[in-house]
Design an enzyme around this catalytic site. Structure first.
Site, PDB file in Angstrom:
ATOM      1  CB  SER A 168      40.475 -53.727 -56.537  1.00 30.91           C
ATOM      2  OG  SER A 168      39.101 -53.557 -56.323  1.00 30.91           O
ATOM      3  CE  LYS A 202      41.065 -54.271 -62.065  1.00 32.92           C
ATOM      4  NZ  LYS A 202      40.981 -53.707 -60.699  1.00 32.92           N
ATOM      5  CB  SER A 212      37.723 -55.247 -59.287  1.00 33.20           C
ATOM      6  OG  SER A 212      38.743 -54.235 -59.273  1.00 33.20           O
TER       7      SER A 212
END
Length: 482
Positions: A173, A74, A149
């Site tokens: 997330s 990420k 996210s």
């Protein structure tokens, strides 16, 4: 493709690690434009890593535990020499001079970095629609969001663009996008995995964890990235068990608590509720004892979270002023004016919204009414969990109130967007480990996730229960075709 399938390909000499890695990059090149799960790829470095593993194999040397496993990171986790943007204009050109502890441990274990995945700007969101680099699509239905996210990480795993991905979880997330994309997402105990190199959103809530195809893959990743880190004072100095050892242990007699408040919430979609309750029946058939428990303040978690998280974000993001690094506006008559314009143009709408909420909650005359009160409620939520774990070994809830929603449905409706984290944020507030696993599909063919919550440092219990369920249920027989 799960880790064991990849290893069979390598061990049986069906393909070299370099060939397998090239196959992943070919797939990303031709198919990811439709999904937009990656912000950037790191092909040259990956090929070099793959060649090193191939040499070890040729020389019949001992292989590290994750040898040849292609992993995505990420883009709010620092990677030395590779841009870490947080999907924000503010950090568009930022290249870290150091590697995060978690990713460094992956590469030391033989993992291969394929690239950086898309996310909501600064990890603030539940749909991966606020990224500077565009919206990510859900591989099960490209008209829908992958969650957030860590939407890019979950989508890349679901689409087969990597074997595993690393995300961060501040209020759900990792677990929410895992649920939306039909993959496994694990949020470890707060402090189990070092946050060194994770760009801070809310420091008392943030935690790094894996997104994978299978529970056993998640267990392997967790084992590799866990452990004490001198660079992170909040990282726990506790022994790290090999989570693979007890994965297949019988769950006969395991006490699973069904949180009453979760299943009675009016926002819970009926199809999601029925699918998760079918999962409860499966656990019962596998020998688990099902016990209803109450967590009276569970549903207060969302309001509590959206005071504490923005408050911490307001403090953490104060460092981005365009002076030493980050976007700098060319306008501004003085330093204060330049800083103001840099932040106004460098941060997107959602990030600015949360900074404003947090600044207000911390402001003189209001901190007692909001921030300090929220911290008191946080303590009460933790006590509710403590009381529940006196009666049961593991807690069970749906991961999300709904399945993946359409792009654009909530992006201009912050309240509805925030409510998608209703069932995940209490876990972060309490610092507990939790895992989302697929348990079924709705009538539109969209995946539904089931969440298992463990007590502090009891990842082994939830991994064991999740693995037994996964093997028995065989929910995901086929991945989306990409």
């Amino acid at each position: 493709m799960d880790f064991n399938s990849l290893r069979k390909e390598i061990i049986n000499n069906n393909a070299s690690v370099k060939e397998l890695v090239n196959d992943f990059f070919d797939k990303i090149k031709h198919k990811d434009p439709e999904i937009n799960s990656y912000i950037c790829t790191t092909k040259d470095n990956a090929i070099e890593q793959a060649e090193n593993i191939d040499k070890l194999i040729q020389n019949k040397e001992k292989l590290p535990p994750l040898a040849g496993i292609p992993i995505a990171i990420k883009d709010n986790i620092c990677t030395k020499g590779v841009a870490t943007t947080c999907a924000s204009k503010m950090l568009k050109s930022f290249v870290p001079p150091y590697e995060s502890t978690a990713s460094s441990k992956l590469w030391s274990s033989g993992g291969i970095c394929l690239g950086k995945t898309n996310l909501d700007e600064f990890a603030m969101g539940s749909s991966t629609e606020t990224s500077l680099f565009g919206v990510t699509s859900n591989p099960w239905d490209i008209n829908r969001v992958p969650g957030g996210s860590s939407g890019g990480s979950a989508a890349s795993v679901a689409a087969g663009f990597c074997a595993a991905a690393i995300g961060s979880d501040t209020g759900g997330s990792i677990r929410q996008p895992a649920s939306f994309c039909g993959v496994v997402g694990l949020k470890p105990t707060y402090g189990r995995v070092s946050r060194w190199g994770l760009v801070a959103f809310a420091s008392s809530l943030d935690q790094i964890g894996p997104i994978t195809n299978t529970v056993s893959d998640a267990a392997e990743i967790l084992y590799s990235i866990s452990g004490k880190d001198p660079f992170d004072s909040t990282c726990l100095d506790k022994p790290v068990p090999n989570y693979l050892n007890d994965l297949n242990k019988s769950i006969n007699g395991l006490k699973i608590g069904i949180i009453k408040e979760c299943f009675e919430h009016p926002g819970l979609n009926q199809e999601v509720k029925e699918s998760v309750l079918s999962g409860v029946d499966r656990f019962k058939a596998l020998g688990a004892e099902i016990i209803e428990v109450e967590c009276p303040r569970f549903n207060d978690g969302i309001a509590t979270y959206y005071v504490i998280a923005p408050s911490e974000a307001s403090a953490n993001l104060a460092r981005y002023d365009g002076v030493k690094y980050g976007y700098r506006s060319k306008e501004g008559s003085n330093l204060v004016d330049m800083t103001s314009k840099s932040r106004a143009k460098g941060f997107g709408d959602e990030v600015q919204r949360r900074i404003l909420i947090g600044t207000y909650a911390l402001s003189a005359g209001y901190s007692d009414a909001y921030y300090k009160k929220a911290q008191k409620v946080r303590t009460l939520i933790r006590k509710d969990f403590d009381n529940a774990f006196k009666k049961v070994d593991v807690l069970l809830t749906p991961t999300c109130p709904t399945t993946a929603f359409l792009k654009g449905d909530y992006v201009n409706d912050p309240l509805s967007m925030y409510l998608s984290d209703l069932l995940t944020v209490p876990v972060n507030l309490a610092g507990l480990p939790a895992i989302s696993i697929p348990c079924g599909f709705d009538t539109k063919g969209l995946p539904i996730g089931l969440q298992l919550i463990g007590n502090v440092l009891e990842e082994g219990k939830i991994l064991n229960a999740a693995n037994i369920f996964e093997i028995d249920a065989q929910v995901i027989k086929n991945r989306p075709l990409f």
